[in-house]
Design a protein around this motif. Structure first.
Motif: not given
Lengths: 115, 142
Positions: A29-50
Motif C-alpha cells: 500500500e505504501a509503495a503503491a501510493r507513490k505511483t500515478r495510481f495512488g493506490q494498490r491495483i489488481a493484477h490484470g488477470p484477476v478481473p479477467l477471471t469474471v
C-alpha cells in the motif's frame, strides 16, 4: 445476465501467491501510493477471471483463442462486471463499478453453452 | 547485465531471446486453490485445472526466466490459445521467448510469449505485452 466480481484483497493476495507476482503495486500500500495510481491495483488477470470463469466454467477450451486489452487499472475493492451481448457474443468489455471500461476482450471460436 | 535486484536489464531483452525449457508443476494444491478462488462456477475440484490459470502460470515462467516482472511494469495486452488440457500432478515444460521490444513515445514496450507443453503436446500458448519501467524501483517510473 450480468456477471460481477468484487476484487477484494483476498483475490489479489491469492493471485500473487499462485502466480508468484508480488509486484509492490499489487501488494504494498505504501509503495503503491507513490505511483500515478495512488493506490494498490489488481493484477490484470484477476478481473479477467469474471469472464473466463463464467464463459468456460472450468472447461479447458481447446482450440480457442482469447485476446485481451487492459484499458484501465482495477483498484482493490472495486466491483467489476460484464454483460454478454447477444449481437457480438464473442466480444465484450469488463467495466468497473463507476462504469468505466477496464478490459476489452475477444474470444475466437464458438462459445460453449453455459449451464 | 542484471540490475541490483537480480532482474535482467531492458537491454538484455532482445527479440528472439529464448529462456527455458523451465519446469512448472501443476499440483493438486495449485489446481484446487486456483479453481476455488478464481473459477468457482466450475466444480473441477483438484482434478481439472481451470483455463484462467494460464495467466498465473505465465508469470511463474517469467519469474523462472528472468527474475520477476519488475516493479512499475504495466500489463497492457494478453493473448491466449488453449491446447490440450494439462494433467494434474504433472509438470509442464515452458519456454519464454521475447517477441517484441518497442519504444513508443519514449517508453519501452515488451512482449513475451510462453509455450506450455506436457508430454510434447501443446497445452497453451500465452503472450503478454507490458509497458516496461525504465527504472526498476517503484515510484521512479511514473
Amino acid at each position: 445476465m450480468k456477471y460481477s466480481l468484487v476484487i477484494d484483497n483476498n483475490l489479489v493476495l491469492a493471485f500473487a501467491e499462485l502466480s508468484g507476482d508480488f509486484n509492490a503495486i499489487h501488494i504494498d500500500e505504501a509503495a503503491a501510493r507513490k505511483t500515478r495510481f495512488g493506490q494498490r491495483i489488481a493484477h490484470g488477470p484477476v478481473p479477467l477471471t469474471v469472464v473466463v470463469g463464467s464463459v468456460f466454467r472450468g472447461r479447458w477450451p481447446t482450440g480457442r483463442e482469447m485476446t485481451v486489452k487492459y484499458v484501465a487499472p482495477v483498484a482493490i475493492g472495486d466491483e467489476v462486471s460484464w454483460t454478454p451481448n447477444d449481437i457480438t457474443p464473442n466480444k465484450g468489455e469488463i467495466v468497473n463499478s463507476a462504469g468505466q471500461v477496464a478490459i476489452l476482450f475477444e474470444i475466437e471460436g464458438a462459445l460453449p453453452e453455459n449451464g | 547485465m542484471s540490475t541490483p535486484g537480480g532482474l535482467l536489464a531492458l537491454a538484455e531483452l532482445s527479440i528472439g531471446k529464448r529462456f527455458g525449457p523451465h519446469s512448472v508443476a501443476v499440483t493438486r494444491d495449485f489446481c484446487a486453490n486456483w479453481n476455488a478462488t478464481f473459477e468457482p462456477h466450475a466444480t473441477n475440484g483438484s482434478d481439472v485445472l481451470g483455463p484462467g490459470s494460464v495467466s498465473a502460470l505465465i508469470l511463474r515462467v517469467a519469474a523462472l526466466a528472468y527474475g520477476r516482472i519488475p516493479d512499475g511494469a504495466i500489463l497492457a495486452k494478453q493473448w491466449i490459445r488453449w491446447g490440450q488440457p494439462p494433467m494434474v500432478d504433472r509438470d509442464l515444460a515452458a519456454n519464454l521467448t521475447i517477441m517484441a521490444v518497442e519504444i513508443k513515445n519514449g517508453r519501452p514496450w515488451v512482449t513475451f510469449q510462453v509455450d506450455f507443453q506436457q508430454d510434447e503436446k501443446d497445452v497453451a500458448l500465452v503472450s503478454m505485452t507490458w509497458l516496461w519501467p525504465t527504472e526498476t524501483r517503484l515510484g521512479e517510473t511514473r
